[in-house]
Design a protein around this motif. Structure first.
Motif, PDB file in Angstrom:
ATOM      1  N   TRP A  50      -8.109  -0.652   4.728  1.00  9.46           N
ATOM      2  CA  TRP A  50      -8.010  -0.120   3.369  1.00  9.46           C
ATOM      3  C   TRP A  50      -7.619  -1.198   2.357  1.00  9.46           C
ATOM      4  O   TRP A  50      -8.001  -1.124   1.184  1.00  9.46           O
ATOM      5  CB  TRP A  50      -7.026   1.045   3.323  1.00  9.46           C
ATOM      6  CG  TRP A  50      -5.589   0.703   3.578  1.00  9.46           C
ATOM      7  CD1 TRP A  50      -4.955   0.699   4.766  1.00  9.46           C
ATOM      8  CD2 TRP A  50      -4.616   0.321   2.602  1.00  9.46           C
ATOM      9  NE1 TRP A  50      -3.641   0.323   4.620  1.00  9.46           N
ATOM     10  CE2 TRP A  50      -3.403   0.106   3.289  1.00  9.46           C
ATOM     11  CE3 TRP A  50      -4.638   0.151   1.219  1.00  9.46           C
ATOM     12  CZ2 TRP A  50      -2.237  -0.276   2.644  1.00  9.46           C
ATOM     13  CZ3 TRP A  50      -3.468  -0.226   0.567  1.00  9.46           C
ATOM     14  CH2 TRP A  50      -2.288  -0.438   1.271  1.00  9.46           C
ATOM     15  N   ARG A  74      -6.036   7.872   3.278  1.00 11.59           N
ATOM     16  CA  ARG A  74      -4.922   8.372   2.457  1.00 11.59           C
ATOM     17  C   ARG A  74      -4.141   7.228   1.828  1.00 11.59           C
ATOM     18  O   ARG A  74      -3.742   7.288   0.654  1.00 11.59           O
ATOM     19  CB  ARG A  74      -4.005   9.247   3.311  1.00 11.59           C
ATOM     20  CG  ARG A  74      -4.576  10.622   3.640  1.00 11.59           C
ATOM     21  CD  ARG A  74      -3.509  11.540   4.200  1.00 11.59           C
ATOM     22  NE  ARG A  74      -3.001  11.065   5.486  1.00 11.59           N
ATOM     23  CZ  ARG A  74      -3.530  11.387   6.670  1.00 11.59           C
ATOM     24  NH1 ARG A  74      -4.588  12.186   6.718  1.00 11.59           N
ATOM     25  NH2 ARG A  74      -3.008  10.927   7.783  1.00 11.59           N
ATOM     26  N   LEU A  75      -3.929   6.164   2.590  1.00  8.78           N
ATOM     27  CA  LEU A  75      -3.226   5.003   2.045  1.00  8.78           C
ATOM     28  C   LEU A  75      -4.015   4.387   0.891  1.00  8.78           C
ATOM     29  O   LEU A  75      -3.443   4.008  -0.141  1.00  8.78           O
ATOM     30  CB  LEU A  75      -3.010   3.964   3.147  1.00  8.78           C
ATOM     31  CG  LEU A  75      -1.991   4.313   4.228  1.00  8.78           C
ATOM     32  CD1 LEU A  75      -2.065   3.303   5.378  1.00  8.78           C
ATOM     33  CD2 LEU A  75      -0.583   4.348   3.645  1.00  8.78           C
ATOM     34  N   GLU A  77      -6.231   5.913  -1.032  1.00  5.94           N
ATOM     35  CA  GLU A  77      -6.231   6.830  -2.175  1.00  5.94           C
ATOM     36  C   GLU A  77      -4.909   6.769  -2.926  1.00  5.94           C
ATOM     37  O   GLU A  77      -4.869   6.776  -4.170  1.00  5.94           O
ATOM     38  CB  GLU A  77      -6.496   8.251  -1.681  1.00  5.94           C
ATOM     39  CG  GLU A  77      -6.898   9.221  -2.771  1.00  5.94           C
ATOM     40  CD  GLU A  77      -7.480  10.503  -2.209  1.00  5.94           C
ATOM     41  OE1 GLU A  77      -8.308  11.126  -2.905  1.00  5.94           O
ATOM     42  OE2 GLU A  77      -7.118  10.874  -1.078  1.00  5.94           O
ATOM     43  N   ASN A  78      -3.807   6.697  -2.197  1.00  7.69           N
ATOM     44  CA  ASN A  78      -2.492   6.617  -2.841  1.00  7.69           C
ATOM     45  C   ASN A  78      -2.339   5.327  -3.631  1.00  7.69           C
ATOM     46  O   ASN A  78      -1.779   5.323  -4.744  1.00  7.69           O
ATOM     47  CB  ASN A  78      -1.391   6.708  -1.786  1.00  7.69           C
ATOM     48  CG  ASN A  78      -1.248   8.102  -1.202  1.00  7.69           C
ATOM     49  OD1 ASN A  78      -1.623   9.080  -1.851  1.00  7.69           O
ATOM     50  ND2 ASN A  78      -0.729   8.192   0.008  1.00  7.69           N
ATOM     51  N   GLU A  79      -2.835   4.223  -3.090  1.00  8.57           N
ATOM     52  CA  GLU A  79      -2.735   2.948  -3.779  1.00  8.57           C
ATOM     53  C   GLU A  79      -3.565   2.936  -5.057  1.00  8.57           C
ATOM     54  O   GLU A  79      -3.158   2.399  -6.088  1.00  8.57           O
ATOM     55  CB  GLU A  79      -3.175   1.816  -2.849  1.00  8.57           C
ATOM     56  CG  GLU A  79      -3.062   0.431  -3.449  1.00  8.57           C
ATOM     57  CD  GLU A  79      -1.629   0.029  -3.746  1.00  8.57           C
ATOM     58  OE1 GLU A  79      -1.423  -0.779  -4.685  1.00  8.57           O
ATOM     59  OE2 GLU A  79      -0.711   0.511  -3.044  1.00  8.57           O
ATOM     60  N   LYS A  81      -4.233   5.336  -6.993  1.00 14.30           N
ATOM     61  CA  LYS A  81      -3.703   6.202  -8.044  1.00 14.30           C
ATOM     62  C   LYS A  81      -3.035   5.384  -9.141  1.00 14.30           C
ATOM     63  O   LYS A  81      -2.961   5.828 -10.298  1.00 14.30           O
ATOM     64  CB  LYS A  81      -2.682   7.186  -7.452  1.00 14.30           C
ATOM     65  CG  LYS A  81      -3.304   8.316  -6.649  1.00 14.30           C
ATOM     66  CD  LYS A  81      -2.226   9.231  -6.088  1.00 14.30           C
ATOM     67  CE  LYS A  81      -2.836  10.364  -5.257  1.00 14.30           C
ATOM     68  NZ  LYS A  81      -1.784  11.226  -4.670  1.00 14.30           N
ATOM     69  N   HIS A  82      -2.555   4.207  -8.779  1.00 18.96           N
ATOM     70  CA  HIS A  82      -1.841   3.363  -9.740  1.00 18.96           C
ATOM     71  C   HIS A  82      -2.775   2.343 -10.410  1.00 18.96           C
ATOM     72  O   HIS A  82      -2.316   1.474 -11.140  1.00 18.96           O
ATOM     73  CB  HIS A  82      -0.704   2.626  -9.033  1.00 18.96           C
ATOM     74  CG  HIS A  82       0.193   3.529  -8.245  1.00 18.96           C
ATOM     75  ND1 HIS A  82       1.009   4.466  -8.844  1.00 18.96           N
ATOM     76  CD2 HIS A  82       0.373   3.663  -6.903  1.00 18.96           C
ATOM     77  CE1 HIS A  82       1.681   5.125  -7.905  1.00 18.96           C
ATOM     78  NE2 HIS A  82       1.311   4.655  -6.724  1.00 18.96           N
TER      79      HIS A  82
END
Length: 411
Positions: A50, A74-75, A77-79, A81-82
């Motif tokens: 990722w 998921r990792l 996608e979370n990263e 977001k910023h």
């Protein structure tokens, strides 16, 4: 029909890149970056890297990015977001099929290695995409039924392997497009570097480590294909691939050792002519040829300096040193599901070697024993039956590995 020369579209080639974070993906994106007027990336797909996928997303801004590993997705996608991005993140094997069928993409670069790459390639073939094939397993596992899908959907299939791409370039322009034996061709000759153990004394092969096997003297490749090069199973799989791509029987497909990796393959004709494709050992050459076909574009590759070459040497492979090559020929001649079984066994055996669970020389033994357990097995006739046979063969190979003594790599 397989290998049909496509008409150039009026606009850009729009790509889905399966295997974006691997070596083929990296080389492909280098060419894409050199020609932004010709190519655009619609979707990326990879397994679980990722961090590298995030870098690629920020640079190329694809519409979709897929990681087959859900946790890695998921990792990612979370990263993201910023960060400012409009890329949609998808996860899982079903998502691979989704991006392989995207109407926005006309070209699929199929560079996911192993059996895992087969389902999205089949999906792309069913949708009539232009497929740039770097995944040998589509033909080693799929064989006749995969080629039937290719023909039924008028799918364009262009080889990215340096050897098969070389053969494609050396065949007549009309006959090369047919996926059947070209008129006047006597045989095709695949070159092989011989890998890192070409000159290693045979008695030392038992102690070869994964690091030794992955230290290829010419090519920079992933671990699995590097080990396959060391055993020459990679060349065996290429023999099977060449059979399906070019309609050549196994007796008319020859392998020669060429350590310099300058001549990438030959085509020998009935009139005595032999044509060869030469080039610096750089995967950007076949990738650029396939991406732009039937045109030619700069690929950033250093041209050959023929005047500085001291020699180009060729020799027959040592079948005692490289038993996997003969196993591949044998599986192709046996027909049925033998090549599917061999590929599955080899993937399991190579993974076990890389995990230091078996010796280097155990790879061929596991492959041979697994093939023997499936003597006269019927050929798969679709994706489900091929994957079912693949899983059965993997279980048998794993059982064989469980009975082998643990190796000692410390000496």
């Amino acid at each position: 029909m397989s290998l049909r020369p496509p008409d150039l579209p009026s606009g850009k080639r729009r790509l889905t890149l399966l295997g974006a974070t691997g070596s083929i993906g990296t080389s492909t994106l280098d060419i894409v970056a050199r020609h932004p007027d010709r190519f655009e990336v619609v979707a990326f797909a990879a397994h679980k890297n990722w961090q590298k996928m995030m870098v690629l997303i920020e640079r190329f801004r694809p519409k979709f990015a897929v990681l087959s590993d859900h946790a890695a997705a998921r990792l990612l996608e979370n990263e993201l977001k910023h960060r400012k991005t409009t890329t949609t993140i998808l996860a899982g094997d079903d998502a691979l099929a989704t991006v392989a069928a995207l109407p926005e993409a006309d070209t699929i670069v199929a560079a996911i290695t192993g059996a895992a790459g087969l389902p999205p390639i089949v999906t792309a073939a069913r949708h009539g995409k232009r497929i740039l094939l770097a995944n040998k397993e589509a033909l080693v596992i799929g064989g006749a039924w995969f080629m039937n899908i290719v023909r039924a959907n008028n799918t364009v299939l262009l080889p990215l392997d340096s050897e098969h791409n070389a053969i494609f370039q050396c065949l007549p322009p009309v006959d090369a497009a047919r996926g059947t034996r070209a008129h006047g061709v006597r045989k095709i000759i695949l070159t092989a570097s011989g890998g890192p153990f070409l000159n290693l004394p045979s008695e030392k092969l038992n102690g070869a480590t994964p690091e030794d096997a992955c230290a290829h003297p010419v090519w920079k490749m992933g671990q699995k294909i590097s080990v396959d090069s060391a055993t020459m199973m990679n060349k065996g799989l290429e023999v099977i691939e060449a059979h399906w791509l070019f309609g050549m029987p196994p007796g008319d497909i020859e392998v020669v050792i060429h350590p310099q990796s300058i001549v990438h393959s030959f085509v020998e004709y009935e009139d005595g002519s032999t044509l060869a494709q030469l080039g610096t050992p750089d995967m950007r050459t076949p990738i650029a040829q396939a991406l732009a076909f039937p045109e030619r574009i700069p690929a950033g590759v250093t041209p050959l300096d023929l005047a500085r070459m001291r020699d180009l040497s060729f020799s027959a492979p040592d079948i005692e040193r490289f038993p996997c090559l003969m196993l591949a020929y044998g599986a192709l001649r046996a027909g049925g599901g033998a090549t599917t079984v061999l590929n599955a066994a080899n993937e399991v055996a190579v993974a076990a070697f890389l995990a230091r669970q078996i010796r280097f020389t155990d790879i061929s033994a596991v492959n041979r024993q697994t093939l023997a357990a499936f003597a006269n097995v019927s050929a798969p006739n679709d994706l489900d039956s091929a994957l079912a046979l693949d899983q059965k063969a993997r279980r048998v190979a794993s059982e064989r590995i469980a009975h082998l003594p643990a190796p000692d790599f410390s000496s």
